[in-house]
Scaffold this active site. Structure first.
Site, short mmCIF file in Angstrom:
data_model
loop_
_atom_site.label_atom_id
_atom_site.label_comp_id
_atom_site.label_asym_id
_atom_site.label_seq_id
_atom_site.Cartn_x
_atom_site.Cartn_y
_atom_site.Cartn_z
N SER A 112 -45.49 57.10 116.33
CA SER A 112 -44.63 56.08 116.92
C SER A 112 -44.45 56.27 118.41
O SER A 112 -43.93 55.39 119.10
CB SER A 112 -43.24 56.11 116.25
OG SER A 112 -42.62 57.37 116.46
N HIS A 135 -49.68 52.11 113.90
CA HIS A 135 -48.26 52.39 113.75
C HIS A 135 -47.57 51.36 112.86
O HIS A 135 -47.38 50.20 113.23
CB HIS A 135 -47.59 52.41 115.13
CG HIS A 135 -46.12 52.68 115.07
ND1 HIS A 135 -45.21 52.10 115.93
CD2 HIS A 135 -45.38 53.47 114.24
CE1 HIS A 135 -43.99 52.52 115.64
NE2 HIS A 135 -44.06 53.34 114.61
N GLU A 147 -48.71 48.08 114.83
CA GLU A 147 -49.26 48.19 116.18
C GLU A 147 -50.61 48.92 116.09
O GLU A 147 -50.68 50.02 115.55
CB GLU A 147 -48.32 48.96 117.09
CG GLU A 147 -47.02 48.23 117.39
CD GLU A 147 -46.03 49.08 118.16
OE1 GLU A 147 -45.26 48.50 118.95
OE2 GLU A 147 -46.02 50.32 117.97
N ASN A 185 -41.29 50.39 120.42
CA ASN A 185 -40.42 51.49 120.87
C ASN A 185 -40.23 51.51 122.38
O ASN A 185 -39.20 51.98 122.86
CB ASN A 185 -40.97 52.83 120.39
CG ASN A 185 -40.63 53.09 118.94
OD1 ASN A 185 -39.65 52.55 118.42
ND2 ASN A 185 -41.42 53.89 118.26
#
Length: 291
Positions: A112, A135, A147, A185
């Protein structure tokens, strides 16, 4: 998260078999299998699948603690790694995998926050074009986004293969570069930091619940930043920030809130520990922690 990825892969009609590898031993494998069974039971109760469907999904999965099983893969298959967010531990695993997996096997990390390029430094040069990030988001069975992270050496064949994999497991794939936090993130964690720094400064008199209420009622978010941070894990959030601050010391958006440091130091990690910014009973959130 590994059990969720295993489940959605085995649930796809386009995927014939899944090897679930965990070196921790049979206890860990049984725990993962139990979580898959629990999820499938819920789906049967909601009449989303039949008992025959559930049996077929489980029948595709081979649970093993023998890494050699991954070397038996033939063809352009994918190994998806979903272990602890520790670069050294991940590199050790990839070094082992590089020695036993066929050269066509694609390595995909579910990281992540870590650099995909940094993870790939331990594999052979010829493998680097078959190394990508993949991800998923928790809970994997419900969250539709993936992702796909393209490192500088990632090749088109590998990226196209994981994009097809995402389509096969009914997920929306978004390609991005190998940058800090990728997309979600990189946007999310700094927002959590801003909320925590507001708490540190005492900007909002009502504290945690009022800041969360503002983002829920004012921005339409399904949960506020403190609820979400607790759900993610405060140690995980701090770990991400530690890495960013170390790697990008001049980026002023990467800062460490004092309240986050205090919570993690005290062992109050959020949902997983039963207390963070809120009290937790399993997955059920309770009242805000006072003080």
């Amino acid at each position: 998260m590994g059990h969720g990825i295993t489940q959605i892969a085995a649930s796809s009609p386009h995927i014939s078999s899944v090897v679930a590898y965990d070196p921790s031993g049979q206890a860990a494998l049984e725990a993962g299998k139990s979580r898959i069974l629990k999820s499938l039971d819920k789906m049967m109760q909601r009449e989303k699948i039949t008992s025959d469907d559930a049996e077929g999904i489980l029948g595709k999965i081979v649970f093993t603690d023998d890494i050699a099983a991954l070397g038996n893969i033939k063809g352009p298959d994918i190994v998806i790694e979903a272990i602890i967010e520790d670069l050294g531990i991940k590199q050790k695993l990839y070094g082992e995998l590089d020695g036993i997996c066929p050269p066509t096997t694609i390595f995909a990390s579910n990281t992540s926050s870590l650099s995909v390029e940094s993870m790939s430094t331990v594999v052979s040069d010829s493998r680097k074009e078959n190394f990508v990030g993949l991800h998923f988001f928790n809970p994997v069975q419900l969250m539709k986004l993936v992702e796909v992270i393209r490192a500088p050496a990632s090749g088109d064949v590998a990226v196209d293969a994981v994009m097809q994999f995402c389509e096969d497991v009914d997920r929306k794939a978004v390609q991005c570069k190998d940058t800090p936090g990728f997309v979600v993130n990189r946007l999310l964690v700094p927002a959590l930091v801003q909320a925590m720094e507001m708490l540190d400064r005492g900007d909002v008199l009502g504290g945690v619940p009022d800041i969360d209420a503002c983002m829920q009622l004012g921005a339409g978010h399904p949960m506020g930043p403190f609820h979400l941070a607790d759900y993610i894990g405060l140690d995980t959030t701090k770990f991400i920030l530690d890495g960013w601050i170390e790697s990008y010391p001049d980026n002023q958006s990467f800062t460490m809130p004092a309240c986050l440091v205090k919570k993690v130091k005290s062992g109050h990690l959020g949902r997983k520990s039963g207390q963070g910014f809120y009290h937790w009973d399993g997955d059920k959130r309770g009242d805000p922690v006072k003080g």
